[in-house]
Design a protein around this motif. Structure first.
Motif, mmCIF file in Angstrom:
data_model
loop_
_atom_site.group_PDB
_atom_site.id
_atom_site.type_symbol
_atom_site.label_atom_id
_atom_site.label_comp_id
_atom_site.label_asym_id
_atom_site.label_seq_id
_atom_site.Cartn_x
_atom_site.Cartn_y
_atom_site.Cartn_z
ATOM 1 N N TYR A 154 9.950 -21.080 -9.731
ATOM 2 C CA TYR A 154 9.172 -22.212 -10.211
ATOM 3 C C TYR A 154 7.977 -21.708 -11.021
ATOM 4 N N TYR A 155 7.804 -22.293 -12.195
ATOM 5 C CA TYR A 155 6.731 -21.914 -13.107
ATOM 6 C C TYR A 155 5.813 -23.108 -13.367
ATOM 7 N N CYS A 156 4.521 -22.858 -13.381
ATOM 8 C CA CYS A 156 3.627 -23.897 -13.876
ATOM 9 C C CYS A 156 3.251 -23.545 -15.312
ATOM 10 N N ALA A 157 2.883 -24.564 -16.060
ATOM 11 C CA ALA A 157 2.599 -24.382 -17.471
ATOM 12 C C ALA A 157 1.587 -25.413 -17.937
ATOM 13 N N THR A 175 7.008 -18.365 -9.098
ATOM 14 C CA THR A 175 7.072 -18.130 -7.660
ATOM 15 C C THR A 175 8.456 -18.563 -7.159
ATOM 16 N N GLN A 176 9.046 -17.739 -6.309
ATOM 17 C CA GLN A 176 10.419 -17.966 -5.857
ATOM 18 C C GLN A 176 10.458 -18.985 -4.718
ATOM 19 N N VAL A 177 11.367 -19.930 -4.847
ATOM 20 C CA VAL A 177 11.654 -20.884 -3.767
ATOM 21 C C VAL A 177 13.134 -20.752 -3.427
ATOM 22 N N GLY A 224 2.384 -28.915 -16.176
ATOM 23 C CA GLY A 224 3.758 -29.162 -15.777
ATOM 24 C C GLY A 224 4.324 -28.083 -14.878
ATOM 25 N N TRP A 225 5.414 -28.422 -14.228
ATOM 26 C CA TRP A 225 6.198 -27.474 -13.447
ATOM 27 C C TRP A 225 7.617 -27.431 -14.014
ATOM 28 N N PHE A 226 8.142 -26.227 -14.135
ATOM 29 C CA PHE A 226 9.508 -25.997 -14.572
ATOM 30 C C PHE A 226 10.163 -25.068 -13.542
ATOM 31 N N ARG A 227 11.474 -24.958 -13.596
ATOM 32 C CA ARG A 227 12.148 -24.041 -12.681
ATOM 33 C C ARG A 227 13.384 -23.458 -13.355
ATOM 34 N N GLN A 228 13.770 -22.270 -12.858
ATOM 35 C CA GLN A 228 14.971 -21.613 -13.356
ATOM 36 C C GLN A 228 15.772 -21.133 -12.165
ATOM 37 N N GLY A 229 16.914 -21.768 -11.945
ATOM 38 C CA GLY A 229 17.795 -21.379 -10.857
ATOM 39 C C GLY A 229 18.672 -20.206 -11.252
ATOM 40 N N PRO A 230 19.341 -19.584 -10.298
ATOM 41 C CA PRO A 230 20.201 -18.440 -10.582
ATOM 42 C C PRO A 230 21.291 -18.802 -11.577
ATOM 43 N N GLY A 231 21.355 -18.042 -12.650
ATOM 44 C CA GLY A 231 22.378 -18.274 -13.656
ATOM 45 C C GLY A 231 22.185 -19.522 -14.486
ATOM 46 N N LYS A 232 21.008 -20.135 -14.401
ATOM 47 C CA LYS A 232 20.763 -21.379 -15.141
ATOM 48 C C LYS A 232 19.621 -21.208 -16.124
ATOM 49 N N GLU A 233 19.534 -22.121 -17.072
ATOM 50 C CA GLU A 233 18.407 -22.138 -17.980
ATOM 51 C C GLU A 233 17.207 -22.804 -17.290
ATOM 52 N N GLN A 257 -8.175 -18.655 -24.064
ATOM 53 C CA GLN A 257 -7.028 -18.235 -23.282
ATOM 54 C C GLN A 257 -7.105 -18.849 -21.894
ATOM 55 N N MET A 258 -5.949 -19.098 -21.351
ATOM 56 C CA MET A 258 -5.864 -19.647 -20.002
ATOM 57 C C MET A 258 -4.911 -18.791 -19.188
ATOM 58 N N GLN A 259 -5.264 -18.579 -17.949
ATOM 59 C CA GLN A 259 -4.389 -17.868 -17.033
ATOM 60 C C GLN A 259 -3.949 -18.831 -15.941
ATOM 61 N N LEU A 260 -2.672 -18.742 -15.567
ATOM 62 C CA LEU A 260 -2.124 -19.588 -14.521
ATOM 63 C C LEU A 260 -1.473 -18.712 -13.461
ATOM 64 N N VAL A 261 -1.753 -18.988 -12.222
ATOM 65 C CA VAL A 261 -1.180 -18.219 -11.119
ATOM 66 C C VAL A 261 -0.586 -19.183 -10.103
ATOM 67 N N GLU A 262 0.726 -19.030 -9.866
ATOM 68 C CA GLU A 262 1.397 -19.858 -8.879
ATOM 69 C C GLU A 262 1.384 -19.185 -7.511
ATOM 70 N N SER A 263 1.445 -19.992 -6.481
ATOM 71 C CA SER A 263 1.561 -19.483 -5.115
ATOM 72 C C SER A 263 2.234 -20.553 -4.268
ATOM 73 N N GLY A 264 2.651 -20.151 -3.075
ATOM 74 C CA GLY A 264 3.221 -21.115 -2.135
ATOM 75 C C GLY A 264 4.723 -21.083 -2.020
ATOM 76 N N GLY A 265 5.380 -20.243 -2.821
ATOM 77 C CA GLY A 265 6.825 -20.153 -2.710
ATOM 78 C C GLY A 265 7.247 -19.499 -1.407
ATOM 79 N N GLY A 266 8.537 -19.555 -1.139
ATOM 80 C CA GLY A 266 9.050 -18.936 0.071
ATOM 81 C C GLY A 266 10.448 -19.414 0.375
ATOM 82 N N SER A 267 10.874 -19.155 1.602
ATOM 83 C CA SER A 267 12.206 -19.555 2.041
ATOM 84 C C SER A 267 12.094 -20.673 3.066
ATOM 85 N N VAL A 268 12.969 -21.641 2.963
ATOM 86 C CA VAL A 268 12.937 -22.796 3.847
ATOM 87 C C VAL A 268 14.355 -23.309 4.030
#
Length: 127
Positions: free
Chosen positions: A95-98, A121-123, A35-44, A1-12
């Protein structure tokens, strides 16, 4: 098993920069790309960037090419980074790492290859 933890998000503000980190723990057999993936508001959720196991190959989504950089400091580094420059409001997303543990460590972009995911983590980028 692997665990992944993202950090560093914020508002800019638009035009600004952020660096996201993804720290891995645990172990899985074999080689895996990150990899990195992202999901915006109302988007896949969509692909952003991927780094091969060797670190020798990267692939970026067209929307971030030239602005984002994925990498790790060394081959043994358990943290993968996503340096984001010239941020735009349309980059606002969770933003998700995978980890792609199904292959041989090659860089691939399809979600179905990524078995392990972080919590995200939210950007937020303001105009």
């Amino acid at each position: 098993q692997m665990q992944l933890v993202e950090s560093g998000g914020g508002s800019v503000q638009g035009g600004g920069s952020l660096t996201l980190s993804c720290t891995t723990s645990g172990s899985i057999f074999g080689r895996y790309a990150m990899g990195w993936f992202r999901q915006g508001p109302g988007k896949e959720r969509e692909f952003v960037a991927v780094l091969s196991w060797s670190g020798g190959r990267t692939i970026y989504a067209d929307s971030v090419k030239g602005r984002f950089t994925i990498g790790r400091i060394s081959a043994k580094d358990t943290t993968v980074y996503l340096q984001m420059n010239s941020l735009k409001p349309e980059d606002t997303a969770v933003y998700y790492c995978a980890a792609d543990s199904y292959g041989l460590g090659e860089a691939r972009t399809e979600e179905r290859f990524f078995a392990y995911w972080g919590q995200g983590t939210q950007v937020t980028v303001s105009a």
